[in-house]
Design an enzyme around this catalytic site. Structure first.
Site, PDB file in Angstrom:
ATOM      1  N   GLU A   1       0.796  -1.244   0.000  1.00  0.00           N
ATOM      2  CA  GLU A   1       0.000   0.000   0.000  1.00  0.00           C
ATOM      3  C   GLU A   1       0.818   1.277   0.000  1.00  0.00           C
ATOM      4  OE1 GLU A   1      -2.697  -0.445   3.305  1.00  0.00           O
ATOM      5  OE2 GLU A   1      -3.722  -2.133   2.382  1.00  0.00           O
TER       6      GLU A   1
ATOM      7  N   GLU B   1      -6.165 -10.543  -1.678  1.00  0.00           N
ATOM      8  CA  GLU B   1      -7.007 -10.380  -0.475  1.00  0.00           C
ATOM      9  C   GLU B   1      -8.477 -10.307  -0.855  1.00  0.00           C
ATOM     10  OE1 GLU B   1      -5.618  -7.174   2.067  1.00  0.00           O
ATOM     11  OE2 GLU B   1      -3.514  -7.660   1.685  1.00  0.00           O
TER      12      GLU B   1
HETATM   13  C1  XIL Z   1      -6.578  -6.536   8.076  1.00  0.00           C
HETATM   14  C2  XIL Z   1      -6.927  -7.818   8.851  1.00  0.00           C
HETATM   15  O1  XIL Z   1      -7.807  -8.581   8.073  1.00  0.00           O
HETATM   16  C3  XIL Z   1      -7.552  -7.461  10.177  1.00  0.00           C
HETATM   17  O2  XIL Z   1      -7.727  -8.652  10.956  1.00  0.00           O
HETATM   18  C4  XIL Z   1      -6.659  -6.489  10.944  1.00  0.00           C
HETATM   19  O3  XIL Z   1      -7.297  -6.103  12.140  1.00  0.00           O
HETATM   20  C5  XIL Z   1      -6.365  -5.265  10.090  1.00  0.00           C
HETATM   21  O4  XIL Z   1      -5.776  -5.675   8.861  1.00  0.00           O
HETATM   22  N1  XIL Z   1      -5.004  -4.600   3.587  1.00  0.00           N
HETATM   23  C6  XIL Z   1      -4.030  -5.460   4.045  1.00  0.00           C
HETATM   24  C7  XIL Z   1      -4.342  -6.375   5.165  1.00  0.00           C
HETATM   25  O5  XIL Z   1      -2.953  -5.559   3.442  1.00  0.00           O
HETATM   26  O6  XIL Z   1      -3.232  -6.629   5.981  1.00  0.00           O
HETATM   27  C8  XIL Z   1      -5.503  -5.873   6.009  1.00  0.00           C
HETATM   28  O7  XIL Z   1      -5.826  -6.909   6.927  1.00  0.00           O
HETATM   29  C9  XIL Z   1      -6.671  -5.493   5.146  1.00  0.00           C
HETATM   30  C10 XIL Z   1      -6.294  -4.407   4.172  1.00  0.00           C
END
Ligand code: XIL
Length: 405
Positions: free
Chosen positions: A198, A305
């Protein structure tokens, strides 16, 4: 650099699937699993958390529910990503060699190795979920931030640190130490890493997000992170990972960034597109366009994701800032949520299959709604009880049709 083609490991996958099929409790009658259905196309994975790897129930999930979650993970997926356990704030709590906590990350790796999964490490360099000490030092911070003082920790860990700062050299040294220690520990077991997460700005014309990494080190923090990771494990597939790449403006920035890294000879080896989508905008056309443009970079694409939010609060955009996550799942579900979820999944999986020469891996951000960070938006193919939704049947049908062509 490409992963071993899943088509070539099909015999092993088939043997594994046959064993698991005997004991899998959750699947639509006679339906193949996701990993079987997409075997000729790409790996299908899920993020998992420490509850699943530890295997013991909690006040959130009874032992029985957890056992079913584990069976679902093993039956359906052939790739795993650590949802939180390898983030800096979890694995490297304090400065120095004794500041690391590996227990939960080790458990993730053991679980994955035991089940013969392709393992992905998430994530080495990120502006979120990184402790303040990483950025702290003795250089005065810029005026504006100093005046604001230190912000209190947010729900997801410290917000932007604004005290006295490390120098460029100190922060590079910490980054190097972190990457060498973490990547080195799991060398040969973790096959791919989200090296930088990111780093692109959501709005405005600047390509890069105004993070402490950028402010303290400068724009080459990205190149450095990839170089260190490559040195630490020359065999690992190194990804740049970001969200919102379905948005043409953000995608243009991605393309600018990756081309510039490629011109400098930086070892970026795959594009990670998070794909935190919503039912209003996820479609074949939108994903086809995104994948076509990203594939022009000549790198494999990993959907890293995937989830599709059906909550009203998440329909405005596909940003995935973790601080705004609660509001993204507010307002109840949209009308006809189940039908729209099915259509959205059908559309994007058609696009994944069309681009299967580039798409090497599709990772869901959780095995079922009960284990999702956006559970109120019911975003996955399996519901809170682990039962397959109509969207599951739709993507399996597509895979079967594609396989028989
Ligand atoms: C999120 C997790 O799913 C949650 O459990 C945590 O509290 C916060 O992070 N982008 C990413 C991930 O790269 O690491 C994030 O994951 C969601 C957005």
């Amino acid at each position: 650099m490409r992963l071993p083609n899943p088509r070539r490991v099909s015999t092993i996958a088939l043997l594994g699937a046959a064993t698991i099929a005997l004991c899998a409790p959750v699947r639509s009658a006679d339906s193949p699993s996701l990993k079987e259905a997409f075997q000729g196309s790409f790996l299908v994975g899920t993020a998992i958390n420490r509850g699943i790897t530890a295997g013991t129930g909690s006040r959130w999930r009874s032992q029985e529910q957890l056992d079913a979650d584990i069976a679902l993970v093993v039956a359906q997926f052939n790739q795993l990503t650590a949802e939180n356990e390898m983030k800096w704030e979890r694995i490297h709590l304090r400065e120095g060699a004794d500041g690391y906590e590996f227990e939960a990350a080790d458990a993730f790796v053991e679980f994955g190795v035991a089940h013969d999964m392709y393992l992905v490490g998430h994530t080495l360099v990120w502006h979120s979920q990184t402790p303040n000490w990483v950025f702290a030092g003795s250089n005065p911070p810029p005026e504006a931030e100093n005046a604001a003082g230190n912000l209190p920790p947010g729900r997801f860990g410290p917000r932007t640190y604004s005290g006295p700062r490390a120098s460029r050299e100190e922060l590079l040294q910490r980054m190097r130490d972190h990457i060498f220690t973490v990547v080195g520990r799991y060398k040969g077991k973790i096959k791919a890493w989200d090296v930088v997460n990111e780093a692109i700005a959501d709005s405005g014309t600047e390509v890069l997000r105004d993070s402490l990494w950028l402010q303290i080190i400068g724009p080459d923090f990205i190149a450095k992170a990839f170089e260190y990771a490559h040195e630490a494990d020359p065999d690992a597939v190194l990804r740049y990972n970001d969200y919102g790449l379905e948005n043409p403006a953000k995608r243009r920035k991605l393309i600018t960034l990756i081309k510039s890294l490629q011109e400098q000879g930086v070892p970026v080896m795959a594009i990670g597109t998070q794909a935190h989508l919503n039912v209003s905008s996820a479609s074949f056309e939108n994903m086809d366009q995104a994948l076509t443009e990203m594939a022009s970079l000549g790198l494999p694409i990993h959907v890293t994701e995937l989830d599709i939010n059906s909550a009203e609060g998440g329909q405005r955009n596909t940003r995935a800032g973790i601080a705004e996550n609660a509001s993204a799942t507010e307002g109840g579900l949209v009308d006809e949520a189940a039908r729209r979820l099915t259509e959205a999944y059908e559309g994007i999986f058609r696009a994944f299959l069309k681009h299967r020469a580039s798409v090497e891996m599709v990772t869901f951000w959780g095995p079922n709604d009960a284990n999702s960070w956006r559970r109120r938006g019911t975003p996955l193919l399996f519901d809170v009880n682990g039962q397959p939704k109509p969207a599951f049947d739709a993507v399996i049908r597509l895979a079967t049709e594609a396989g028989s062509k």
